[in-house]
Design a protein around this motif. Structure first.
Motif, PDB file in Angstrom:
ATOM      1  N   HIS A   1      43.591  42.262  37.995  1.00 46.44           N
ATOM      2  CA  HIS A   1      42.364  42.380  37.428  1.00 46.44           C
ATOM      3  C   HIS A   1      41.819  43.592  37.404  1.00 46.44           C
ATOM      4  O   HIS A   1      42.397  44.666  38.043  1.00 46.44           O
ATOM      5  CB  HIS A   1      41.379  41.456  38.202  1.00 46.44           C
ATOM      6  CG  HIS A   1      41.212  41.994  39.689  1.00 46.44           C
ATOM      7  ND1 HIS A   1      40.333  43.002  40.009  1.00 46.44           N
ATOM      8  CD2 HIS A   1      41.864  41.544  40.792  1.00 46.44           C
ATOM      9  CE1 HIS A   1      40.647  43.293  41.510  1.00 46.44           C
ATOM     10  NE2 HIS A   1      41.260  42.224  41.807  1.00 46.44           N
TER      11      HIS A   1
ATOM     12  N   LEU B   1      37.177  34.870  38.183  1.00 46.64           N
ATOM     13  CA  LEU B   1      36.084  35.866  37.394  1.00 46.64           C
ATOM     14  C   LEU B   1      34.717  35.293  37.670  1.00 46.64           C
ATOM     15  O   LEU B   1      33.829  36.227  37.808  1.00 46.64           O
ATOM     16  CB  LEU B   1      36.187  35.628  35.975  1.00 46.64           C
ATOM     17  CG  LEU B   1      35.534  36.500  34.749  1.00 46.64           C
ATOM     18  CD1 LEU B   1      35.883  37.970  35.178  1.00 46.64           C
ATOM     19  CD2 LEU B   1      35.679  36.204  33.437  1.00 46.64           C
TER      20      LEU B   1
ATOM     21  N   GLY C   1      33.601  38.521  39.644  1.00 48.61           N
ATOM     22  CA  GLY C   1      33.297  39.675  38.509  1.00 48.61           C
ATOM     23  C   GLY C   1      31.742  40.109  38.762  1.00 48.61           C
ATOM     24  O   GLY C   1      31.221  39.372  39.206  1.00 48.61           O
TER      25      GLY C   1
END
Length: 343
Positions: A296, A325, A329
Motif C-alpha cells: 500500500h 482501504l 485509508g
C-alpha cells in the motif's frame, strides 16, 4: 436500455474507475445508469447488460437504504478476450451477523443489509462478500459478457484525495513468461501530475521484459525520468520456491501476512523512481500458500491488526484490499492497496 447514441464516458471510468458516495436513492439510480452506459461503451450484449443493471441497482440501493457511509466503486475489467464491469460496495456499518441468511431473497431488516443480495448472487458472474457486525460490509461483484476468466490471484483498489478527480496511486499485475509480478506506486503529490507519473509507472511495468523485480524497477526508474517521479515497489510471487522477491524505492509498504502469527514487513529503500535512487536491492521473503502479500501507499496507515478481521484473508484479493482501504485509508491523501496470493 433504449437504443440510440450514448455519450462517451470519461477515460477514468474505463481505466481506473469512479467512486460514488451513495447516501440517497437518486445516487443509487445514477450508479445504475452509469453502469449501463459503461456496458455500452464496452460493447457488452443486451443480456449481460441487463444483468449488470440489476446488480448495480441492488448494490447501490442497499447502500442507500441500509448502510453507514456507503461508497461504491464502478470500473471496467478486461482480459485479452473480453471486457466486463466490476462493482465494489463498501460501508462502515452496521454489518451482517449471518451473511448466508442475508443473501436469501427478500431478507430485509432495519439493522442489516440484505434486500436484493440474492439477485446479485444470481446475476453476477462472480461475487464475494465479507461482513463483520459493527465494522461494516464489503461486497464485490463482476459481470462478464460470457464465461468469466479464472479468479484473479491479485487485485487492488485506489482512491483519490477528497476533491481530486484522479488518483496518483496506481497498481498493476502481470504474468511475464511465468513470473507473476505485482507493482504498487504513489506519484509524488496528488492531482494530474501525480496521476501522470503513476500511469507511466504502470506502462513501464507492463512493457518491461521478463526479469527480476530489481531489474524491472531499474527499467521503470529510467522510463519515469520525464515525470515528477513516484514511490514504487515490485514483488514477484514464486510458488515453486515459496518466496516473495521484492524491490522498492520510496514509501511503499509491503507486508507478508500469514494465516496465524505476526505479519512481516518487506524493505523498500529510500529514493524516488525517475529521479533519485541508490543501488536498487532485492530481498527474498518466505511465503506459504495460505499467506497473502499486501502492498500500500502512504495514504494507508499501518495501524490495523489482521486478528481484528476473522476470516478476511480467506476471501478474494479484491475484498481484502477494499476492506483495508476502508479502515486504514486516509482522506488527506491518495490511497491505494494491492493484495496478491500464490496462485
Amino acid at each position: 436500455m433504449s437504443g440510440g447514441a450514448v455519450a462517451s464516458l470519461p477515460e477514468g471510468l474505463l481505466d481506473g474507475g469512479v467512486w460514488f458516495r451513495v447516501e440517497a436513492a437518486p445516487t443509487a439510480s445514477a450508479v445504475r445508469r452509469t453502469a449501463e452506459r459503461l456496458a455500452v461503451e464496452l460493447g457488452m450484449p443486451e443480456r449481460p447488460t441487463a444483468d449488470l443493471s440489476i446488480v448495480a441497482a441492488e448494490m447501490a440501493g442497499n447502500l442507500a437504504k441500509h448502510a453507514d457511509q456507503g461508497v461504491l466503486l464502478l470500473r471496467a475489467v478486461r482480459t485479452a478476450e473480453q471486457a466486463g464491469v466490476e462493482l465494489v460496495a463498501v460501508d462502515s456499518g452496521p454489518g451482517m451477523a449471518d451473511t448466508a441468511y442475508s443473501v436469501g431473497d427478500g431478507h430485509s431488516t432495519a439493522g442489516t443489509l440484505g434486500i436484493g443480495l440474492g439477485a446479485i448472487v444470481r446475476q453476477a458472474s462472480r461475487f464475494d462478500l465479507y461482513s463483520v457486525p459493527g465494522k461494516g460490509t464489503v461486497l464485490a461483484a463482476q459481470v462478464w459478457p460470457s464465461e468469466p476468466p479464472a479468479a484473479p490471484w491479485a487485485a487492488g483498489v485506489t482512491r483519490p484525495l477528497t476533491g481530486e478527480p484522479v488518483s496518483g496511486d496506481a497498481y498493476a499485475v502481470r504474468d511475464a513468461e511465468g513470473r507473476r509480478q505485482v507493482m504498487m506506486c504513489d506519484g509524488l503529490g496528488h492531482g494530474g501530475l501525480a496521476a501522470a507519473a503513476a500511469n507511466e509507472a504502470v506502462r513501464a511495468f507492463q512493457e518491461a521484459p521478463p526479469g527480476s523485480p530489481a531489474a524491472v524497477l531499474d527499467l521503470m526508474h529510467r522510463r519515469m525520468s520525464h515525470t515528477r517521479g513516484a514511490a514504487v515497489a515490485v514483488a514477484e510471487l514464486d510458488p515453486d520456491a515459496g518466496l516473495v522477491r521484492y524491490a522498492g524505492l520510496g514509501n511503499i509498504s509491503g507486508t507478508v501476512i500469514p494465516p496465524v502469527g505476526p505479519r512481516r514487513g518487506m524493505v523498500s529503500l529510500p529514493g524516488i523512481a525517475g529521479h533519485q535512487r541508490r543501488q536498487i536491492r532485492e530481498y527474498d521473503y518466505p511465503i506459504t500458500p495460505d499467506a497473502v502479500v499486501l502492498m500500500h501507499s502512504d495514504g494507508v496507515v499501518d495501524r490495523w491488526t489482521p486478528a481484528d478481521y476473522p476470516g478476511l484473508f480467506t476471501h478474494s484479493p479484491l475484498v481484502i484490499a477494499a476492506t483495508v482501504l476502508r479502515d486504514a485509508g486516509v482522506r488527506r491523501d491518495d490511497a491505494g492497496v494491492l493484495v496478491a496470493r500464490l496462485p
